[in-house]
Every structure is written in structure tokens, then in C-alpha cells.
Scaffold this motif. Structure first.
Motif, PDB file in Angstrom:
ATOM      1  N   GLY A  76      28.125 -21.849  99.718  1.00 57.02           N
ATOM      2  CA  GLY A  76      27.870 -21.232 100.905  1.00 57.02           C
ATOM      3  C   GLY A  76      28.352 -21.582 102.195  1.00 57.02           C
ATOM      4  O   GLY A  76      29.136 -22.825 102.120  1.00 57.02           O
ATOM      5  N   GLU A  77      27.592 -21.618 103.271  1.00 58.31           N
ATOM      6  CA  GLU A  77      27.711 -22.442 104.446  1.00 58.31           C
ATOM      7  C   GLU A  77      27.166 -23.746 104.507  1.00 58.31           C
ATOM      8  O   GLU A  77      26.055 -23.839 103.897  1.00 58.31           O
ATOM      9  CB  GLU A  77      27.266 -21.654 105.650  1.00 58.31           C
ATOM     10  N   VAL A  78      27.890 -24.659 104.621  1.00 53.83           N
ATOM     11  CA  VAL A  78      27.553 -26.142 104.401  1.00 53.83           C
ATOM     12  C   VAL A  78      26.822 -26.664 105.589  1.00 53.83           C
ATOM     13  O   VAL A  78      27.701 -26.744 106.815  1.00 53.83           O
ATOM     14  CB  VAL A  78      28.520 -26.935 103.811  1.00 53.83           C
ATOM     15  N   GLU A  79      25.618 -27.510 105.630  1.00 52.75           N
ATOM     16  CA  GLU A  79      24.900 -28.055 106.802  1.00 52.75           C
ATOM     17  C   GLU A  79      25.322 -29.253 106.401  1.00 52.75           C
ATOM     18  O   GLU A  79      24.695 -29.947 105.454  1.00 52.75           O
ATOM     19  CB  GLU A  79      23.658 -27.546 106.723  1.00 52.75           C
ATOM     20  N   GLN A  80      25.934 -30.368 107.212  1.00 51.85           N
ATOM     21  CA  GLN A  80      26.216 -31.632 106.998  1.00 51.85           C
ATOM     22  C   GLN A  80      24.805 -32.486 106.591  1.00 51.85           C
ATOM     23  O   GLN A  80      24.854 -33.273 105.667  1.00 51.85           O
ATOM     24  CB  GLN A  80      26.852 -32.376 108.139  1.00 51.85           C
ATOM     25  N   ALA A  81      23.803 -32.396 107.540  1.00 52.39           N
ATOM     26  CA  ALA A  81      22.615 -32.995 107.089  1.00 52.39           C
ATOM     27  C   ALA A  81      21.856 -32.731 105.858  1.00 52.39           C
ATOM     28  O   ALA A  81      21.728 -33.554 105.104  1.00 52.39           O
ATOM     29  CB  ALA A  81      21.642 -32.464 108.354  1.00 52.39           C
ATOM     30  N   LYS A  82      22.172 -31.537 105.402  1.00 54.02           N
ATOM     31  CA  LYS A  82      21.579 -31.076 104.069  1.00 54.02           C
ATOM     32  C   LYS A  82      22.490 -31.474 102.871  1.00 54.02           C
ATOM     33  O   LYS A  82      21.978 -31.963 101.880  1.00 54.02           O
ATOM     34  CB  LYS A  82      21.528 -29.416 103.789  1.00 54.02           C
ATOM     35  N   LEU A  83      23.784 -31.602 103.229  1.00 56.34           N
ATOM     36  CA  LEU A  83      24.765 -32.121 102.207  1.00 56.34           C
ATOM     37  C   LEU A  83      24.566 -33.420 101.845  1.00 56.34           C
ATOM     38  O   LEU A  83      24.291 -34.136 100.898  1.00 56.34           O
ATOM     39  CB  LEU A  83      26.034 -31.890 102.639  1.00 56.34           C
ATOM     40  N   ASP A  84      24.233 -34.321 102.907  1.00 48.70           N
ATOM     41  CA  ASP A  84      23.920 -35.612 103.160  1.00 48.70           C
ATOM     42  C   ASP A  84      22.570 -35.975 102.062  1.00 48.70           C
ATOM     43  O   ASP A  84      22.419 -37.041 101.398  1.00 48.70           O
ATOM     44  CB  ASP A  84      23.744 -36.218 104.342  1.00 48.70           C
ATOM     45  N   GLU A  85      21.799 -35.125 102.371  1.00 52.49           N
ATOM     46  CA  GLU A  85      20.471 -35.215 101.859  1.00 52.49           C
ATOM     47  C   GLU A  85      20.731 -35.060 100.293  1.00 52.49           C
ATOM     48  O   GLU A  85      20.097 -36.047  99.491  1.00 52.49           O
ATOM     49  CB  GLU A  85      19.648 -34.295 102.264  1.00 52.49           C
TER      50      GLU A  85
END
Length: 100
Positions: A76-85
Motif C-alpha cells: 500500500g501507501e508507505v509512511e516513512q515513520a511507520k516503515l522505520d518503526e
């Protein structure tokens, strides 16, 4: 038992390197997704061939579940902060269970 140790190490060492590489791909979602898919396949294929100690097998199962969740997230759409987490979670799991 020594033989098993060497087999397990020969399997886990490159695996840990691949986990380490995930961090460097976080700005490239497509490449990251491919790396995650390869890691999942590697865990599934190799773990079937090698008799790993219970603790390591369980750890790999946990890490694999996190990788699958990450792969699905990358669809899906990737949110950088969530990805880092998520990457940090995977990294910490690998460190705790397989050592550095």
C-alpha cells in the motif's frame, strides 16, 4: 552437535547480513519489498533443510511473521515513520533472538 552448529551458523550469518541491509533500502520501497520477499523465501527454504535449535526456530518464525507484515504493508501507501518503526522492530527481534 558441532556439525549442526556450523550448519546453523552458515545459514544464520548471511541471513543476519540481509537483515542489516534492509535498513539501507528504506528509501526505496520497491527494492525493500523485493529484499523482504527474498528473506521470507530464504527463511522458509533453509529452515526446512537445517535442524535449528528450538529457540532459533521460534525466533525465525516470529521474524518471518514481521517480514510478511512488512511485505503486505509495502503493497500500500508507505509512511516513512511507520516503515522505520517496522524495520526497527524486525532489527530488534533479530538482535534479541539471533544475536548480532
Amino acid at each position: 552437535a558441532q556439525e549442526l552448529g556450523e550448519q546453523a551458523m552458515a545459514y544464520l550469518t548471511p541471513l543476519k547480513e540481509k537483515f542489516g541491509n534492509l535498513e539501507s533500502l528504506k528509501d526505496k520501497p520497491e527494492e525493500l519489498k523485493q529484499a523482504v520477499i527474498e528473506l521470507i523465501q530464504s527463511i522458509e527454504e533453509k529452515a526446512a533443510d537445517i535442524d535449528l535449535p528450538d529457540g532459533i526456530s521460534k525466533a525465525l518464525t516470529t521474524v518471518k511473521a514481521k517480514l510478511v507484515a512488512l511485505r503486505d504493508y509495502l503493497e500500500g501507501e508507505v509512511e516513512q515513520a511507520k516503515l522505520d518503526e517496522r524495520l526497527d522492530e524486525i532489527k530488534n527481534s533479530v538482535k534479541e533472538s539471533l544475536g548480532t
